[in-house]
Design a protein around this motif. Structure first.
Motif, PDB file in Angstrom:
ATOM      1  N   HIS A  99       0.903  -1.267   0.012  1.00 55.65           N
ATOM      2  CA  HIS A  99       0.059  -0.063   0.012  1.00 55.65           C
ATOM      3  C   HIS A  99       0.793   1.330  -0.006  1.00 55.65           C
ATOM      4  N   TRP A 129      -2.053   0.108  -7.080  1.00 54.86           N
ATOM      5  CA  TRP A 129      -2.751   1.011  -6.021  1.00 54.86           C
ATOM      6  C   TRP A 129      -3.165   2.321  -6.844  1.00 54.86           C
ATOM      7  N   ASN A 183      -3.362   7.367  -3.450  1.00 57.90           N
ATOM      8  CA  ASN A 183      -3.482   7.198  -1.923  1.00 57.90           C
ATOM      9  C   ASN A 183      -4.110   6.149  -1.387  1.00 57.90           C
ATOM     10  N   SER A 192      -6.559   4.142  -2.003  1.00 55.73           N
ATOM     11  CA  SER A 192      -8.172   3.936  -1.539  1.00 55.73           C
ATOM     12  C   SER A 192      -8.766   2.995  -2.534  1.00 55.73           C
ATOM     13  N   ASP A 235     -12.928  -0.801  -5.356  1.00 54.71           N
ATOM     14  CA  ASP A 235     -12.712  -0.674  -3.887  1.00 54.71           C
ATOM     15  C   ASP A 235     -12.621  -1.759  -2.980  1.00 54.71           C
ATOM     16  N   ARG A 250     -11.875  -2.087   0.205  1.00 63.33           N
ATOM     17  CA  ARG A 250     -12.595  -2.451   1.470  1.00 63.33           C
ATOM     18  C   ARG A 250     -13.928  -2.615   1.380  1.00 63.33           C
ATOM     19  N   TRP A 262      -6.517   2.523   7.784  1.00 61.99           N
ATOM     20  CA  TRP A 262      -7.057   2.422   6.527  1.00 61.99           C
ATOM     21  C   TRP A 262      -8.042   1.460   6.569  1.00 61.99           C
ATOM     22  N   GLY A 286     -11.614   2.731   6.818  1.00 63.01           N
ATOM     23  CA  GLY A 286     -12.107   3.693   5.872  1.00 63.01           C
ATOM     24  C   GLY A 286     -11.596   4.819   5.498  1.00 63.01           C
ATOM     25  N   LYS A 287     -10.315   4.899   6.546  1.00 61.27           N
ATOM     26  CA  LYS A 287      -9.539   6.198   6.236  1.00 61.27           C
ATOM     27  C   LYS A 287      -8.433   6.239   5.170  1.00 61.27           C
ATOM     28  N   ASP A 288      -8.507   7.672   4.541  1.00 57.20           N
ATOM     29  CA  ASP A 288      -7.587   7.752   3.262  1.00 57.20           C
ATOM     30  C   ASP A 288      -6.720   9.102   3.437  1.00 57.20           C
TER      31      ASP A 288
END
Length: 431
Positions: free
Chosen positions: A140, A183, A186, A188, A203, A205, A338, A341-343
Motif C-alpha cells: 500500500h 494501487w 492514496n 483507496s 474499492d 474495502r 486504513w 475507511g480512512k484515506d
C-alpha cells in the motif's frame, strides 16, 4: 504554407544512457522462470533480484554500492519451497521486502544494512491464504504494513503484515487469471487487469467494482509487443509512463496530460540486448544533482545493467520544475486506520538537498496467540471437569516452556547478529 506546431514539454529531450561496466552487477544467475513479473526490485539502499537456486526459490539482495562481479557464494534470501515469482520493497521501510512464490505463500523479510555471511532463511512472517501460486504482491502506498497479494486462484488478499492477518479477501470479482494489480496514489482503490480482457477499478474495502465505463478507451496507442509482455512504470511527479517490453530491447516513454490527445509519445531508449526483467528506482533514490528523473535496472541473463534517464540542463542549481516534492518514506496511516475507511495521500519530502536513506528499522509483528483460544474452547468440549483442569495445567506448562525456548532462540539470534556485524566490520577493514 502551414507550419507544424511542436508541443512544448520539458521532457521532450529525456536522454537515456547505461552506466559503465564497472557500475553494473555481474555474474548473477537471473531466474529462468517463465513469469510476467519484473524479477527485480530496487530502493535507495538495495537491489533485489530473483535468481536461480536449487531446492526451492530464492532472491539475492545487494547494497546499491556493491557493483562489479558478485561472489558466487553471496548469501541469498531463501525460505520458499518453490520458485519466487515476485518481490517488492516496502515503501515505508527500506530494510523490509516481501516475496511471493509458487508454493502459495508470501514471506516478509528483514534485510540488515550489513551484508550477512550466510543466507537469510527465516522470514519475519509467512502469510498463508492462497490455494494456488502467488504471482503478484504490492505494498500500500500510504498505510503502514498493508500488503496486497494476488494468486492463481483468482483471489486478491490484503494483509496487515504487522499482525500476519488478512484484512480483506476479494474472491468473487475475477473469474480468470489476474495479470496485474496496482494501487492509486492514496491507496483507496486498486486497478486490475485480467485474462478475461477486462480492466477493473475496485474499492477493496467494499469489495466492489466501482466503475463500469471501460467499454471504450479515451485513447488507443498501438505498439509492437510481439516479443513479450509490457512492464509499465509510472512516475506521478512528471506524469510520464515508461513501457519496457519483457524480451524487448527498448524502453518507450510517454507523457500523460489531462487534455486530448492525452498520451504524447516522447522517445524510445534502445539497446542491443533484450531485457529479462526491470527494476524502477523510487524518485527519492535518484541523483538530483545530475538532473536524473528515472533510473532502471535492466536484467540480462547473467548481469544487471543500470540505465539512467536525465533531462539535460546547463545550470548546476537544483531544478525545481523537475523535482516537485515527492513521496517520502513515512506512512500517512496505520493499517487499522486504513482498514476502517480512512484515506490519506503520501507524506511528501523535498529533494532539494538530496535524500539520505534512514538507518535499519525493524518490522514488529504481533500475532494473536491461537493457543489461548484453543485453551478456552478445546478442553471444555472434549473432557470432563477433572480432565479439563488437568489439561489446562499441562497446557500452561507447555506455554511456559515455549515462552522460555522462544526467549532463548531470540537471545541466540541477537548474539549471531552481533557476531555477523563484527565479522563484517573486520571483513570491511573497519576494525
Amino acid at each position: 504554407m502551414s507550419r507544424r506546431v511542436v508541443r512544448q514539454s520539458k521532457f521532450r529531450h529525456i536522454f537515456g544512457q547505461p552506466l559503465k561496466t564497472d557500475q553494473m552487477y555481474e555474474d548473477i544467475r537471473v531466474s529462468k522462470v517463465t513469469w510476467d513479473s519484473s524479477f527485480c526490485a530496487v530502493n535507495p539502499k538495495f537491489i533485489a533480484i530473483i535468481v536461480e537456486s536449487g531446492g526451492g526459490g530464492a532472491f539475492m539482495v545487494l547494497p546499491l554500492s556493491k557493483t562489479g562481479r558478485v561472489d558466487k557464494n553471496h548469501p541469498l534470501v531463501s525460505g520458499h519451497s518453490a520458485p519466487v515469482l515476485d518481490i517488492d520493497w516496502c515503501p515505508h521501510n527500506d530494510n523490509v521486502i516481501a516475496s511471493a512464490s509458487d508454493d502459495t505463500t508470501i514471506m516478509v523479510w528483514q534485510i540488515p544494512d550489513y551484508t550477512p555471511v550466510r543466507s537469510i532463511t527465516e522470514p519475519i512472517v509467512t502469510l498463508e491464504g492462497h490455494s494456488k501460486r502467488v504471482g503478484i504482491i504490492t505494498w500500500h502506498p500510504t498505510a503502514r504494513n498493508v500488503l496486497l497479494s494476488a494468486g492463481g486462484d483468482n483471489v486478491i488478499i490484503i494483509w496487515n503484515v504487522g499482525t500476519g492477518e488478512a484484512l480483506f479477501v476479494l474472491n468473487d470479482i475475477h473469474t480468470d487469471l489476474i495479470y496485474n494489480v496496482c494501487w492509486n496514489q492514496n491507496g483507496s482503490l486498486i486497478s486490475t487487469t485480467c485474462k478475461d480482457k477486462k480492466v477493473r477499478i475496485i474499492d477493496p474495502r467494499k469489495k466492489l467494482v466501482v466503475t463500469k465505463s471501460f467499454d471504450e478507451p479515451i485513447v488507443l496507442q498501438e505498439m509492437d509487443t510481439s516479443n513479450g509482455v509490457l512492464l509499465p512504470f509510472y512516475d506521478p511527479d512528471s506524469s510520464i509512463v515508461y513501457l519496457c517490453g519483457k524480451g524487448d530491447s527498448s524502453i518507450r516513454y510517454f507523457e500523460i496530460t489531462d487534455e486530448p490527445p492525452y498520451v504524447h509519445y516522447l522517445n524510445t531508449y534502445s539497446s542491443k540486448e533484450p531485457q529479462r526483467g526491470m527494476g524502477f528506482m523510487p524518485k527519492r533514490g535518484l541523483d538530483v544533482s545530475k538532473c536524473e528523473i528515472a533510473r532502471f535496472y535492466k536484467l540480462h541473463e547473467r548481469k544487471c545493467e543500470p540505465i539512467v534517464m536525465t533531462v539535460p540542463r546547463k545550470s548546476d542549481l537544483f531544478q525545481d520544475d523537475l523535482y516537485p516534492d515527492t513521496a517520502g518514506p513515512e506512512p500517512a496511516l496505520e493499517a487499522e486506520e486504513w482498514a476502517t475507511g480512512k484515506d490519506a495521500g503520501p507524506l511528501l519530502i523535498s529533494l532539494r538537498d538530496g535524500y539520505v536513506p534512514l538507518k535499519n528499522r525493524e518490522l514488529k509483528v504481533t500475532k494473536k496467540n491461537i493457543l489461548d483460544k484453543r485453551a478456552l474452547q478445546g478442553p471444555r468440549r472434549s473432557y470432563s471437569t477433572c480432565d479439563s483442569s488437568l489439561s489446562r495445567t499441562v497446557l500452561e506448562e507447555l506455554l511456559e516452556e515455549i515462552k522460555s525456548l522462544r526467549a532463548m532462540v531470540q537471545g541466540q539470534e541477537k548474539r549471531i547478529s552481533e557476531l555477523e556485524h563484527k565479522l563484517s566490520q573486520f571483513t570491511n577493514g573497519t576494525s
